[in-house]
Design a protein around this motif. Structure first.
Motif, PDB file in Angstrom:
ATOM      1  N   GLY A  44     -10.467 -14.511  -3.206  1.00 28.61           N
ATOM      2  CA  GLY A  44     -11.644 -14.681  -2.341  1.00 28.61           C
ATOM      3  C   GLY A  44     -11.991 -13.435  -1.560  1.00 28.61           C
ATOM      4  O   GLY A  44     -12.717 -13.494  -0.565  1.00 28.61           O
ATOM      5  N   GLY A  45     -11.498 -12.281  -1.965  1.00 32.02           N
ATOM      6  CA  GLY A  45     -11.799 -11.022  -1.268  1.00 32.02           C
ATOM      7  C   GLY A  45     -11.015  -9.903  -1.938  1.00 32.02           C
ATOM      8  O   GLY A  45     -10.176 -10.163  -2.814  1.00 32.02           O
ATOM      9  N   ILE A  46     -11.297  -8.666  -1.516  1.00 36.61           N
ATOM     10  CA  ILE A  46     -10.625  -7.525  -2.154  1.00 36.61           C
ATOM     11  C   ILE A  46      -9.211  -7.358  -1.617  1.00 36.61           C
ATOM     12  O   ILE A  46      -8.996  -7.305  -0.401  1.00 36.61           O
ATOM     13  CB  ILE A  46     -11.453  -6.244  -1.961  1.00 36.61           C
ATOM     14  N   VAL A  47      -8.248  -7.282  -2.527  1.00 40.80           N
ATOM     15  CA  VAL A  47      -6.848  -7.068  -2.135  1.00 40.80           C
ATOM     16  C   VAL A  47      -6.553  -5.577  -2.336  1.00 40.80           C
ATOM     17  O   VAL A  47      -6.533  -5.098  -3.478  1.00 40.80           O
ATOM     18  CB  VAL A  47      -5.885  -7.926  -3.003  1.00 40.80           C
ATOM     19  N   PRO A  48      -6.375  -4.817  -1.236  1.00 43.40           N
ATOM     20  CA  PRO A  48      -6.239  -3.358  -1.350  1.00 43.40           C
ATOM     21  C   PRO A  48      -5.173  -2.910  -2.350  1.00 43.40           C
ATOM     22  O   PRO A  48      -5.395  -1.988  -3.143  1.00 43.40           O
ATOM     23  CB  PRO A  48      -5.866  -2.937   0.077  1.00 43.40           C
ATOM     24  N   GLU A  49      -4.039  -3.576  -2.341  1.00 46.98           N
ATOM     25  CA  GLU A  49      -2.934  -3.216  -3.244  1.00 46.98           C
ATOM     26  C   GLU A  49      -3.365  -3.295  -4.714  1.00 46.98           C
ATOM     27  O   GLU A  49      -3.077  -2.408  -5.512  1.00 46.98           O
ATOM     28  CB  GLU A  49      -1.794  -4.218  -2.960  1.00 46.98           C
ATOM     29  N   ILE A  50      -4.089  -4.365  -5.045  1.00 47.51           N
ATOM     30  CA  ILE A  50      -4.553  -4.549  -6.429  1.00 47.51           C
ATOM     31  C   ILE A  50      -5.612  -3.498  -6.766  1.00 47.51           C
ATOM     32  O   ILE A  50      -5.622  -2.930  -7.859  1.00 47.51           O
ATOM     33  CB  ILE A  50      -5.125  -5.979  -6.617  1.00 47.51           C
ATOM     34  N   ALA A  51      -6.497  -3.224  -5.793  1.00 48.16           N
ATOM     35  CA  ALA A  51      -7.572  -2.245  -6.032  1.00 48.16           C
ATOM     36  C   ALA A  51      -6.980  -0.880  -6.367  1.00 48.16           C
ATOM     37  O   ALA A  51      -7.327  -0.263  -7.379  1.00 48.16           O
ATOM     38  CB  ALA A  51      -8.478  -2.148  -4.811  1.00 48.16           C
ATOM     39  N   GLY A  52      -6.039  -0.393  -5.553  1.00 51.60           N
ATOM     40  CA  GLY A  52      -5.436   0.921  -5.761  1.00 51.60           C
ATOM     41  C   GLY A  52      -4.738   1.000  -7.103  1.00 51.60           C
ATOM     42  O   GLY A  52      -4.918   1.961  -7.869  1.00 51.60           O
ATOM     43  N   ARG A  53      -3.969  -0.032  -7.404  1.00 51.19           N
ATOM     44  CA  ARG A  53      -3.200  -0.042  -8.650  1.00 51.19           C
ATOM     45  C   ARG A  53      -4.128   0.043  -9.869  1.00 51.19           C
ATOM     46  O   ARG A  53      -3.844   0.739 -10.836  1.00 51.19           O
ATOM     47  CB  ARG A  53      -2.397  -1.344  -8.688  1.00 51.19           C
ATOM     48  N   ASN A  54      -5.263  -0.677  -9.801  1.00 53.76           N
ATOM     49  CA  ASN A  54      -6.145  -0.689 -10.967  1.00 53.76           C
ATOM     50  C   ASN A  54      -6.967   0.580 -11.145  1.00 53.76           C
ATOM     51  O   ASN A  54      -7.338   0.909 -12.267  1.00 53.76           O
ATOM     52  CB  ASN A  54      -7.010  -1.943 -10.958  1.00 53.76           C
ATOM     53  N   HIS A  55      -7.234   1.305 -10.047  1.00 48.58           N
ATOM     54  CA  HIS A  55      -7.900   2.611 -10.218  1.00 48.58           C
ATOM     55  C   HIS A  55      -7.023   3.493 -11.109  1.00 48.58           C
ATOM     56  O   HIS A  55      -7.523   4.252 -11.928  1.00 48.58           O
ATOM     57  CB  HIS A  55      -8.084   3.309  -8.866  1.00 48.58           C
TER      58      HIS A  55
END
Ligand code: KG4
Ligand code: ZN
Length: 343
Positions: A44-55
């Motif tokens: 339901g929102g952006i999870v910073p840890e997941i965002a960084g890992r996927n970049h």
């Protein structure tokens, strides 16, 4: 001919990984992004840890794709640009470290760009399918509205940005997304609310328009969100389903009313007759309709860049970067990242 003719830029400030190649005229040769909506939706929102890992997964394949469009490969790239603030630190780091390494290995200059400056200069981008309004130039008023930021600026030239007003709580996109979650529409929900709203009555629910009668240019959306929550909580599941389109139309109208009113006040205060709407929320059909009405009524020039240059993208970072590089600026090897939102 300017010193820097073409740059390769990277944008990884939030959850979109984007790479672009742009020239000094703002012509976009390549711009591709990889979004991560499906990965963040369950939370339901952006999870910073997941965002960084996927970049980390997406960035090099996108750079590789960009280079394949240049017959001369790296030789065609004179310099690099990268978003270094503001944003999620773990996400920014992926882009910044990648670009610094490329610049060092290839002995080419690089520049760190403020993400917000990118949004403000997006109206100057062009490509094979799109040309901005002829003669559109500084100074202009910009309404930058997305999931992370909502502000009004006076843009007088490169590096000359005055904040006229900003949200004192939630960003407009955040207000859409929280509402969408509340009524069960998923994340990010702005586009879904927009779609439902087309079928509903805008005056069905009397939602508050905060700060509308104050003469500053700030917005506030948290009271609206609380008002909507109260209405939703008072409904049964069936009632919610049967009034969903009216709820969406009324809620959307309250956000758009506030944005348009403050935009018009900003144009009056600055006495400017050129304006721009940018950021992911500029995709909103009602906001576009109201902005176009305003431009027509007052005889003003309006640019809403195509959506590919309104949502987070590396082309706008490339353009801001190349303008600065050609002014003689470049970043030092020790440049860092920062969540700092000032411009
Ligand atoms: O600029 P953007 O892609 O990323 C950020 O920097 O946040 O903006 C994303 C935001 C989300 O909050 C999304 O719900 C909103 O833009 N959005 C919309 C619409 N399309 C995207 N909000 C209202 N109506 C839309 N059609
Ligand atoms: Zn943005």
């Amino acid at each position: 001919m300017p010193r820097i003719k073409k740059v390769l830029a990277v944008e990884t400030s939030c959850d979109d990984t984007s790479v672009a190649i742009v020239d000094h005229n703002g012509f976009v040769y390549f711009c591709e992004s990889q979004n991560q909506d499906a990965l963040h939706e369950p939370f339901g929102g952006i999870v910073p840890e997941i965002a960084g890992r996927n970049h980390t997964h997406h960035l090099l394949p996108l750079i590789d794709m960009a280079l394949k469009t240049e017959p001369k490969g790296w030789e065609a790239i004179d310099a690099f640009a990268v978003t270094h603030r503001p944003g999620l630190v773990g996400s920014l780091l992926v882009g910044v470290v990648t670009i610094k390494s490329l610049a060092l290995a290839l002995s080419k200059p690089f520049i760190g760009v403020n993400h917000l400056e990118g949004h403000l200069l997006a109206p100057f981008l062009r490509d094979a399918h799109y040309q901005p309004l002829e003669n559109f130039n500084f100074p202009f008023v910009a309404l930058a509205v997305s999931g992370g930021h909502s502000s009004l600026y006076k843009v007088s030239g490169l590096g000359q940005y005055e904040v006229l007003g900003r949200t004192v709580d939630d960003a407009a996109g955040e207000a859409f997304d929280k509402f969408a979650k509340m009524v069960g529409l998923g994340f990010p929900g702005g586009a879904l609310v927009d779609k439902k709203a087309k079928l509903g009555r805008r005056d069905a629910f009397a939602f508050p328009r905060a700060m509308l009668h104050q003469d500053n240019l700030n917005f506030s959306f948290s009271g609206l969100k609380t008002a909507a929550l109260k209405v939703v909580q008072s409904m049964t599941v069936n009632q919610l389903q049967s009034s969903l389109v009216d709820l969406c139309a009324s809620y959307q109208e309250a956000i758009v009313d506030a944005l348009i009113k403050k935009l018009e006040m900003a144009l009056d205060q600055t006495k400017l007759d050129h304006f721009v709407i940018t950021g992911g929320v500029s995709a909103n059909s009602r906001l576009r309709e109201r902005a176009e009405e305003l431009a027509k009524k007052r005889g003003f020039a309006l640019i809403v860049p195509p959506l590919r240059y309104c949502t987070d993208n590396a082309a706008m970072i490339a353009y801001a970067g190349i303008q600065r590089l050609n002014r003689g600026e470049e970043s030092e090897d020790h440049m860092g990242v920062s969540p700092e939102v000032t411009i």
